[in-house]
Structures are given as structure tokens and as C-alpha cells.
Write a protein that holds these residues in place. Structure first.
Motif, short mmCIF file in Angstrom:
data_model
loop_
_atom_site.label_atom_id
_atom_site.label_comp_id
_atom_site.label_asym_id
_atom_site.label_seq_id
_atom_site.Cartn_x
_atom_site.Cartn_y
_atom_site.Cartn_z
N THR A 34 80.81 107.15 -60.46
CA THR A 34 79.90 107.83 -59.90
C THR A 34 78.72 107.32 -60.35
OG1 THR A 34 81.26 109.72 -60.08
CG2 THR A 34 78.88 110.24 -59.73
N LEU A 35 78.54 107.07 -61.66
CA LEU A 35 77.32 106.27 -62.09
C LEU A 35 76.87 104.83 -61.26
CD1 LEU A 35 75.01 106.09 -64.36
CD2 LEU A 35 76.73 104.76 -65.59
N LEU A 36 77.88 104.27 -61.13
CA LEU A 36 77.62 102.99 -60.29
C LEU A 36 77.27 103.36 -58.85
CD1 LEU A 36 80.96 100.90 -61.41
CD2 LEU A 36 78.54 100.56 -62.14
N LYS A 37 77.71 104.31 -58.37
CA LYS A 37 77.40 104.73 -56.77
C LYS A 37 75.85 105.14 -56.87
CE LYS A 37 80.63 106.93 -54.90
NZ LYS A 37 81.22 108.16 -54.37
N GLY A 38 75.68 105.81 -58.02
CA GLY A 38 74.16 106.25 -58.09
C GLY A 38 73.21 105.27 -58.22
N LEU A 39 73.60 104.26 -59.12
CA LEU A 39 72.88 103.07 -59.33
C LEU A 39 72.30 102.27 -58.30
CD1 LEU A 39 73.94 102.13 -62.80
CD2 LEU A 39 71.45 102.77 -62.28
#
Length: 418
Positions: A34-39
């Protein structure tokens, strides 16, 4: 975190991630994904790469194929093809095997970059690695070949696709129809349209729009309206783009009654006219010389909250200049500037002046020079040359000489044409 990510609120994603770590909860692959997708959504793929290669292992979480896919796709979206390909090779070295999503992402990016040889290389590697290509993979290759005009290669990929028992979808057929319609082969596109329906695939709004536009471009208005009627019979509600195709086709053919019938019926079908709709209608009325109706539609679009674009203003300004209403033309140029829009350039006025001079309307062409000066634009040599030529054509040599003197007073050097 996932809700914040889908809402494109990276600040909240990072805040929740920090709170998760502070509470001592485990950051697993789902959290990091989720963090990677957001970035990556925020076009911060370099930071996502740092998280992938350093932060995740540092917190005891081994990156999986989904994490790598996310960052690879992020780099491709940002146009950083080199970094995406480097990461592709890096994941294999780390013992993470690329899956169909990885390969499809790489192939799609290469096809969009027109690097078809490289895309084919990755397809072969994909098959050799035992990864089965899917619809997305083959559709990327078909789009790459068809959009660059390589029909035979697109057909070859299609045959390979079906031989591998990968079923073509609506998007696949739409791409072939697009190619055929762009090359004036709407009758063949209609054959593909029928094939799609026979294979149990339901054509969508895009399918109908492609074929409708093909018919419209080739002037096959009877076929166009028959297709449109079958579309409504099949329960597919036309959208604004579809109705714009019909309006534009009728307007270009001088059939304004038919065009306006569709225009007036749009709201009854729950469709609001957009800037393209109004632009088409206004341009058609301008060409007919019906400036009162054109301005009525202009005022209507403003009242409906549709912002006029440069195309709309250019149609009106050109028509008012052509019909000698320079006061209204000046008003519209001023209005464009007040709205922060770039006014017409000098080439725009060249065209109008040339037409007026050819028709012997040199006095009106001379008024356009005044308009150009009034709006703060510097006339060039061609402007004066057109006027000199116009006065010569109507045997007004004294006026031609005066224009020549005016040109010199502007500090312009006469050209050979002058």
C-alpha cells in the motif's frame, strides 16, 4: 491506509504507516504494498525504490513480486524506462521470479515507446520462463503494431494469441477496428464488429464510437445512423462523445437541421453537451454566416457552465472579421486575454487577410491591420505584403504605396514578395 491510497492522500498513508510502526505492529507485505502504491501514484517512484530495496528488508519483510511490480509500473508511468528495466533484472537476481503482470507491464511500456523488437524479445523470454501471456500482454503488442501502421504484424500477434487459446476481448477487436477506420476501411471494420458480436462479445460504447466515426469520416451517413439506431436498440446509452460524432458528421455535411435535432435531444437522454459539442455547432453556424445563432450558442454554453476554449473563440473571431464586424472581434480577443487565454497569433490573421484580399475586399483586410495593432500585436512583413498585393489587384496603386511606406515606418524590411 488502503482507503487513503485510493483517495490519493499520500500524506495520510505515510502518517498511518508511521503510527503503525510506533505501536509496534508488524509491517507486512500488504502494508508495504500500500505504501509503495501510494508513492508511485504520487510519482515518487525513486522513494518507492528505496523503500523496496532498503526499508522493507530492514524491517524483516522480504519484497515479493507484487512489490516489485508496483515500483516497476511506477517507473514506467513516470517515463523512467531504464530504471524500470534495471529493477526487472534486479528482481530476478534477488530470486523473485517475474509473473505475467511484470512481463505485461514491461511489454506494454516498450510497445508505447515503439520499441517493438524489444517487446517481442520479452514476450519470447516470458514464454521461455514458463509464464503464460494473457489478454493484456497480447493487447499491448497488437496496439503497438496497429497504432504504428503495421497491420500484418498486428494480425500475426492476433493469430499467435488465439493459437495459445488466449481469448480476444472487446478491447482487442476495438484496436483492429480503430486501425481499419483510420485507413478508410470502415466496411471491413464493420465485419470485425459483427464477428465480435457473433463470438458472444458485447460491443461497448467505445466499439460503437470507433465505427460511427469511421462511417462519419467516409461520409457514410446512412450506415452511421443505422448503427446508432442499433446501438440504442441494444440498450447501450450513447455518451457525449458518441453524440458529438453524429453532430459533427451532419454539420460538416451541411445538414444542420439533423445536427441540431441531436443537439437539442442530448439533455433528454441525460447527456450534457460539452465544449466539443458547442465548438462543433458554433463553428458550423459561423461557416454558414449565421453569427447571431453562433453567438446565441456561445452565450448558452457560458450560462451552462461550459468554459469556451480557443477553438470556439477562433471560430467566432474569424467569422466576425470575415463579415466586417471588427468591434465584436476586438471584444472577443479582449475577452480571451481577460480569461488568461492566448489570443490568435499572427498566422491566424494572415489567413483571413489573404482570403479577403483574394475576394477584392482590401478595405476590410486593412481594418484587420488596425485590429492587430489595437490588440498589441506587431504586424510582420507578410501582413503588409498581403495588403500591397490586394491593392495592386484592385488597381489602387496609391494605397499600395502608402501601405509600403507604413511598413517601412514600422522598421520592417521589404521582402522579395513585397
Amino acid at each position: 491506509m488502503d482507503c487513503c491510497c485510493r483517495a490519493r492522500r499520500l500524506d495520510l498513508v505515510i502518517a498511518f504507516f508511521g503510527r503503525l510502526l510506533k505501536t509496534g505492529l508488524e509491517a507486512d507485505r500488504v502494508v508495504f504494498s500500500t505504501l509503495l502504491k501510494g508513492l508511485c501514484h504520487a510519482k515518487r517512484s525513486d522513494e518507492a525504490l528505496d523503500v523496496l530495496l532498503h526499508r522493507m528488508p530492514g524491517l524483516g519483510c522480504t519484497p515479493g513480486v507484487v512489490a516489485y511490480n508496483t515500483v516497476i509500473h511506477g517507473f514506467f508511468k513516470e517515463g523512467q524506462v531504464g530504471k524500470a528495466c534495471n529493477l526487472f533484472h534486479e528482481m530476478a537476481q534477488q530470486g523473485v521470479m517475474p509473473d505475467v503482470v511484470t512481463y505485461s507491464s514491461v511489454i506494454d511500456a516498450l510497445c508505447k515507446a515503439r520499441a517493438m523488437d524489444k517487446a517481442e524479445y520479452f514476450l519470447r523470454q516470458m514464454v521461455d520462463d514458463g509464464v503464460v501471456p494473457n489478454n493484456v500482454t497480447y493487447n499491448s503488442l497488437i496496439h503497438g503494431y496497429s497504432s504504428s501502421g503495421h497491420w500484418k504484424e498486428a494480425v500475426r500477434v492476433f493469430k499467435e494469441m488465439t493459437s495459445r487459446r488466449v481469448t480476444p476481448d472487446v478491447h482487442t477487436y476495438n484496436m483492429f477496428m480503430t486501425f481499419l477506420c483510420k485507413h478508410g476501411r470502415s466496411k471491413e471494420a464493420a465485419g470485425i464488429f459483427e464477428t465480435m458480436a457473433m463470438k458472444g462479445l458485447k460491443p461497448n460504447n467505445v466499439s460503437y464510437a470507433i465505427l460511427l466515426h469511421g462511417y462519419a469520416t467516409e461520409g457514410c451517413l446512412v450506415d452511421m445512423i443505422n448503427l446508432f439506431n442499433s446501438m440504442t436498440r441494444d440498450g447501450i446509452r450513447p455518451n457525449c462523445h458518441t453524440l458529438n460524432i453524429l453532430i459533427n458528421a451532419y454539420a460538416k455535411s451541411g445538414m444542420m437541421d439533423e445536427a441540431m435535432l441531436i443537439f437539442k435531444g442530448m439533455r433528454k437522454q441525460g447527456v450534457s453537451p460539452d465544449v466539443v459539442t458547442y465548438s462543433t455547432v458554433i463553428h458550423a453556424f459561423c461557416k454558414m454566416g449565421s453569427l447571431d445563432i453562433a453567438m446565441d450558442k456561445f452565450n448558452q454554453m457560458v450560462d451552462m457552465g461550459v468554459r469556451p476554449n480557443a477553438v470556439v473563440y477562433h471560430s467566432l473571431i474569424q467569422s466576425f472579421c470575415t463579415h466586417g464586424d471588427f468591434v465584436k472581434a476586438k471584444e472577443l480577443v479582449t475577452e480571451m486575454r481577460n480569461k488568461g487565454m492566448r489570443p490568435p497569433d499572427i498566422n491566424f490573421f494572415h489567413s483571413i487577410m489573404q482570403n479577403l484580399c483574394t475576394e477584392g475586399r482590401v478595405t476590410e483586410a486593412r481594418d484587420i491591420l488596425d485590429l492587430i495593432v489595437h490588440i498589441g500585436m506587431r504586424p510582420d512583413v507578410l501582413i503588409f505584403s498581403l495588403l500591397i498585393d490586394g491593392y495592386c489587384l484592385v488597381s489602387k496603386m496609391e494605397d499600395a504605396s502608402k501601405i509600403f511606406d507604413d511598413m517601412v515606418s514600422y522598421g520592417l524590411e521589404p521582402s522579395n514578395i513585397t
